[in-house]
Write an enzyme that holds these catalytic residues in place. Structure first.
Site, PDB file in Angstrom:
ATOM      1  N   PRO A   1      -3.234   8.032  -6.163  1.00 50.22           N
ATOM      2  CA  PRO A   1      -1.851   7.532  -6.497  1.00 50.22           C
ATOM      3  C   PRO A   1      -3.038   5.841  -4.487  1.00 50.22           C
ATOM      4  O   PRO A   1      -3.143   6.634  -4.287  1.00 50.22           O
ATOM      5  CB  PRO A   1      -0.354   7.725  -5.605  1.00 50.22           C
ATOM      6  CG  PRO A   1      -1.227   8.868  -5.481  1.00 50.22           C
ATOM      7  CD  PRO A   1      -2.421   9.574  -6.138  1.00 50.22           C
TER       8      PRO A   1
ATOM      9  N   CYS B   1      -4.524 -25.549  -1.190  1.00 54.54           N
ATOM     10  CA  CYS B   1      -4.515 -26.221  -2.166  1.00 54.54           C
ATOM     11  C   CYS B   1      -4.562 -26.212  -3.789  1.00 54.54           C
ATOM     12  O   CYS B   1      -5.596 -26.719  -3.751  1.00 54.54           O
ATOM     13  CB  CYS B   1      -5.955 -27.345  -2.068  1.00 54.54           C
ATOM     14  SG  CYS B   1      -5.317 -28.018   0.222  1.00 54.54           S
ATOM     15  N   GLU B   2      -3.570 -25.897  -4.436  1.00 54.42           N
ATOM     16  CA  GLU B   2      -3.745 -25.657  -6.101  1.00 54.42           C
ATOM     17  C   GLU B   2      -2.621 -25.768  -6.093  1.00 54.42           C
ATOM     18  O   GLU B   2      -1.199 -24.382  -5.252  1.00 54.42           O
ATOM     19  CB  GLU B   2      -4.390 -24.053  -5.829  1.00 54.42           C
ATOM     20  CG  GLU B   2      -5.761 -24.264  -5.970  1.00 54.42           C
ATOM     21  CD  GLU B   2      -6.074 -23.246  -6.716  1.00 54.42           C
ATOM     22  OE1 GLU B   2      -6.229 -22.706  -7.764  1.00 54.42           O
ATOM     23  OE2 GLU B   2      -7.752 -22.462  -6.466  1.00 54.42           O
TER      24      GLU B   2
HETATM   25  N1  LLP Z   1      -8.164   5.088 -10.066  1.00 55.83           N
HETATM   26  C1  LLP Z   1      -8.788   4.346  -9.916  1.00 55.83           C
HETATM   27  C2  LLP Z   1      -9.849   4.514 -10.813  1.00 55.83           C
HETATM   28  C3  LLP Z   1      -8.460   2.850 -10.295  1.00 55.83           C
HETATM   29  O1  LLP Z   1      -8.910   2.161 -10.712  1.00 55.83           O
HETATM   30  C4  LLP Z   1      -7.270   2.524  -9.996  1.00 55.83           C
HETATM   31  C5  LLP Z   1      -6.734   1.124  -9.565  1.00 55.83           C
HETATM   32  C6  LLP Z   1      -6.694   3.555  -8.873  1.00 55.83           C
HETATM   33  C7  LLP Z   1      -6.635   5.131  -9.110  1.00 55.83           C
HETATM   34  C8  LLP Z   1      -4.703   3.249  -8.117  1.00 55.83           C
HETATM   35  O2  LLP Z   1      -3.946   2.951  -8.872  1.00 55.83           O
HETATM   36  P1  LLP Z   1      -2.903   2.614  -7.969  1.00 55.83           P
HETATM   37  O3  LLP Z   1      -1.937   3.951  -7.116  1.00 55.83           O
HETATM   38  O4  LLP Z   1      -2.353   1.457  -6.852  1.00 55.83           O
HETATM   39  O5  LLP Z   1      -1.977   2.033  -8.907  1.00 55.83           O
HETATM   40  N2  LLP Z   1      -5.218  -5.408  -8.419  1.00 55.83           N
HETATM   41  C9  LLP Z   1      -4.086  -5.298  -8.512  1.00 55.83           C
HETATM   42  C10 LLP Z   1      -3.951  -3.995  -9.337  1.00 55.83           C
HETATM   43  C11 LLP Z   1      -6.248  -2.845  -9.287  1.00 55.83           C
HETATM   44  C12 LLP Z   1      -6.077  -1.421  -9.395  1.00 55.83           C
HETATM   45  C13 LLP Z   1      -6.733  -1.091  -9.825  1.00 55.83           C
HETATM   46  N3  LLP Z   1      -7.382   0.103 -10.015  1.00 55.83           N
HETATM   47  C14 LLP Z   1      -2.620  -5.761  -8.366  1.00 55.83           C
HETATM   48  O6  LLP Z   1      -1.926  -5.700  -7.290  1.00 55.83           O
HETATM   49  O7  LLP Z   1      -1.728  -5.145  -9.264  1.00 55.83           O
END
Ligand code: LLP
Length: 428
Positions: free
Chosen positions: A283, A351-352
């Site tokens: 997580p 500026c968007e």
């Molecule tokens: N493990 C792997 C291999 C991942 O690629 C990711 C997230 C995680 C774990 C953790 O995921 P989480 O538990 O945080 O959901 N920028 C996007 C989220 C991109 C996540 C990319 N990978 C946002 O702001 O929602």
């Protein structure tokens, strides 16, 4: 869910026991404020929920969500491991004291130099493609070298199309149907494949796809154990655990979720005779997402064809609304309990036209000088910030029991220019 707000003695928003308006007086805006106790509580809640059903359990915190050194130190103290996706994340995690064996490097489209860095660092490599496996065999002496593979189980989920990482449109992992052959190939090359991994996406509040991914990955693991003769030391189901961003969304019931996942896991371990490998999850958002606010100051109230409240942060500071259309709840830090009286747009200073934190958001009467607090800004907020519009990136403050520490200084304009080189011929 109704967001619980901490209120200070003066009636302002309080963060980790400190009055948000006083924090702003001391450190200015825009500003990220991280509540240390919240990070620890979130970590412990998820750790305890799982480990009470299966004692060989490890969290690899997905540090892409927030790589601040203090956040990493806190999680190292809590006993976490790290999911790292780049040499930078490996470096940062080592710097903050993580044991390399508790860092799992899951890159994608990985360069040879990056693998070399990972090997020298002594971290575990989670391989994403056959190409990477074959190149790794040339870089390292494979005999007895432990690796794992990321599998695409053809199950995907996530809060936005960009955040779904399983299924046939996804660039990640090894195809499910290829898995046995790839483990056999790894063994033929001399490697010791000891782990299996998947990550189906991010921002998942519905347990069903996650449970389906667990079942599918365990079936694949069973197949690999039987047909490629692999003994798994660890099985990693990735991250993705969601948090509510809107008041309408429900919280993920982590107790039930953990019980259901570990039950499935144990059932499949027995079914396929897989022994007792370490169970891992990764997580990111769940641990840090709700632990931070972005504070910004209202400098302009503008009645145009619509009413805009203009603040001193923008999508350079918090990209999620512009990039995914994500909702982030907003409260007015100096009158957090005031009733909403109108629906207005909260706009940033980039500026968007897409630089909006909220459109038609019911909010109290807002005046210039008010401080808005954007909630759930702990994950994928600073870590996705940029210097777009030549704006320095913002400062970060850590709060614990009412005490504040500056944990990242605001950048200067000189920092924005850093590393640029003006060729002499252009100076003529
Ligand atoms: N493990 C792997 C291999 C991942 O690629 C990711 C997230 C995680 C774990 C953790 O995921 P989480 O538990 O945080 O959901 N920028 C996007 C989220 C991109 C996540 C990319 N990978 C946002 O702001 O929602």
């Amino acid at each position: 869910m109704v967001f619980d707000l901490e209120i200070s003695e003066k009636g302002n928003l309080s963060i980790g026991g400190a009055d948000a308006t006083e924090i702003v007086q001391e450190y200015g805006t825009p500003l990220y404020v991280i509540d240390e106790n919240k990070v620890r509580e979130n970590y412990r809640r998820v750790y305890e929920a799982f480990s009470k059903h299966y004692d060989d359990f490890q969290i690899f915190y997905a540090c892409k969500a927030n790589t601040n050194l203090s956040v990493l130190r806190i999680l190292e103290q809590e006993g976490s491991g790290i999911d790292a996706v780049s040499p930078g994340e490996i470096y940062t995690s080592l710097l903050t004291g993580f044991d390399p064996q508790r860092i799992l490097y899951t890159g994608n489209n990985v360069k040879d130099e990056e693998m070399e860095f990972a090997i020298e660092s002594g971290v575990r490599l989670n391989v994403d493609s056959v190409s990477q496996l074959k190149r790794l065999a040339k870089i390292v002496h494979p005999k007895g070298f432990k690796i794992s593979f990321r599998i695409n189980p053809m199950v995907g989920a996530g809060h936005h199309e960009h955040c779904i990482t399983g299924g046939e449109m996804s660039k990640f992992g090894i195809m499910e149907k290829e898995a046995v052959e790839v483990y056999k190939l790894a063994k033929e090359l001399g490697f010791d494949p000891v782990g299996i991994h998947t990550h189906i996406g991010s921002g998942i509040l519905d347990p069903e796809p996650f449970k389906l991914a667990v079942t599918t990955l365990m079936d694949i693991a069973g197949d690999i154990a039987k047909n490629a003769g692999v003994k798994f030391e660890f099985i990693d189901f990735g991250g993705g655990l969601g948090i509510p961003y809107t008041p309408e969304e429900d919280i993920l019931d982590i107790e039930t979720f953990a019980k259901e996942i570990t039950d499935l896991f144990k059932e499949k371990l027995a079914q396929y005779n897989l022994g007792k490998p370490t169970m891992c999850i990764e997580p990111g958002r769940y641990i840090v997402g709700d632990a931070s606010y972005l504070l910004a100051k209202v400098n302009t109230v503008k009645q145009s064809y619509r009413k805009f409240v203009g603040v001193d942060a923008g999508f350079n500071t918090l990209l999620r609304p512009a990039m995914y259309g994500s909702y982030h709840h907003i409260v007015v830090a100096n009158k957090p309990q005031a009733e909403a009286v109108e629906e207005i747009d909260v706009a940033g200073n980039v500026c968007e036209s897409g630089d909006l934190f909220a459109r038609d958001r019911p909010l109290p009467e807002i005046e210039e000088g008010d401080i808005i607090a954007i909630m759930n800004a702990g994950a994928y907020a600073f870590s996705m910030a940029s210097q777009y519009n030549s704006r320095p990136r913002t400062a970060e403050v850590l709060v614990k029991d009412g005490e504040t520490d500056l944990i990242r200084e605001k950048e200067s304009i000189a920092d924005v220019l850093n590393k640029q080189i003006l060729p002499a011929r252009l100076l003529k």
